[in-house]
Design a protein around this motif. Structure first.
Motif, PDB file in Angstrom:
ATOM      1  N   GLN A 120      26.309  27.567  97.629  1.00  0.00           N
ATOM      2  CA  GLN A 120      25.987  28.420  96.491  1.00  0.00           C
ATOM      3  C   GLN A 120      25.088  27.679  95.504  1.00  0.00           C
ATOM      4  O   GLN A 120      24.138  28.253  94.978  1.00  0.00           O
ATOM      5  CB  GLN A 120      27.264  28.904  95.793  1.00  0.00           C
ATOM      6  N   GLN A 123      21.618  27.646  97.033  1.00  0.00           N
ATOM      7  CA  GLN A 123      20.971  28.953  96.935  1.00  0.00           C
ATOM      8  C   GLN A 123      20.554  29.257  95.500  1.00  0.00           C
ATOM      9  O   GLN A 123      19.471  29.788  95.269  1.00  0.00           O
ATOM     10  CB  GLN A 123      21.895  30.040  97.478  1.00  0.00           C
ATOM     11  N   ASP A 124      21.394  28.900  94.539  1.00  0.00           N
ATOM     12  CA  ASP A 124      21.046  29.123  93.134  1.00  0.00           C
ATOM     13  C   ASP A 124      19.816  28.303  92.741  1.00  0.00           C
ATOM     14  O   ASP A 124      18.924  28.801  92.048  1.00  0.00           O
ATOM     15  CB  ASP A 124      22.225  28.752  92.219  1.00  0.00           C
TER      16      ASP A 124
END
Length: 143
Positions: A120, A123-124
């Motif tokens: 995550q 991806q951020d």
């Protein structure tokens, strides 16, 4: 971008060498069509067929924009895979045939992420910086 491997064809069977039944080294990857302006690349390898949901096999970022990632290579900074470790985790399906996707992203920046970051977080950090992408899929079934 187009990703291929001399070890297996797209949608073909991955040799055991790249799995828990073999040497558990990452497969060689070849990249064509890296977009102009690419500063670094990021790679996410996953098994969407895992019994408890998608299993991350390899998260790597700040990969130099080169056309080849060597077999067993450590091309950039590694994040935490589904086993809770950094680095490549070979295919090891508990049952049946599973699909293994290698997603490569061309980025217009270096990512300021520490080793061991989560998917995550990766991806951020990539959000708004992807200028190209490609994928390769292999399958594996244990005997």
């Amino acid at each position: 971008m187009k990703i291929s491997s001399k070890a297996f064809e797209h949608e073909g069977a991955m040799p055991a060498k790249y799995t828990c039944d073999g040497d558990e080294v990452s497969p060689p990857l070849h990249i064509e069509g890296i977009p102009e302006g690419t500063i670094t690349m990021a790679l996410i390898a996953e098994d969407p067929d895992a019994p408890k949901g998608t299993f991350d096999h390899w998260l790597v970022w700040n990969i130099d924009p080169v056309p080849d990632i060597a077999e067993g290579g450590r091309p950039g900074i590694s994040g935490k895979n589904g086993a809770g470790k950094t680095g490549y985790h070979g295919a090891c399906p508990p049952n049946g045939s599973h699909r293994y996707f290698f997603y490569l992203f061309a980025l217009d920046t270096d990512l300021d992420l520490p080793a061991g970051a989560s998917r995550q977080e990766l991806q951020d950090a990539m959000q708004g910086h992807i200028i190209g992408q490609g994928s390769l899929m292999g399958t594996y079934q244990r005997n």
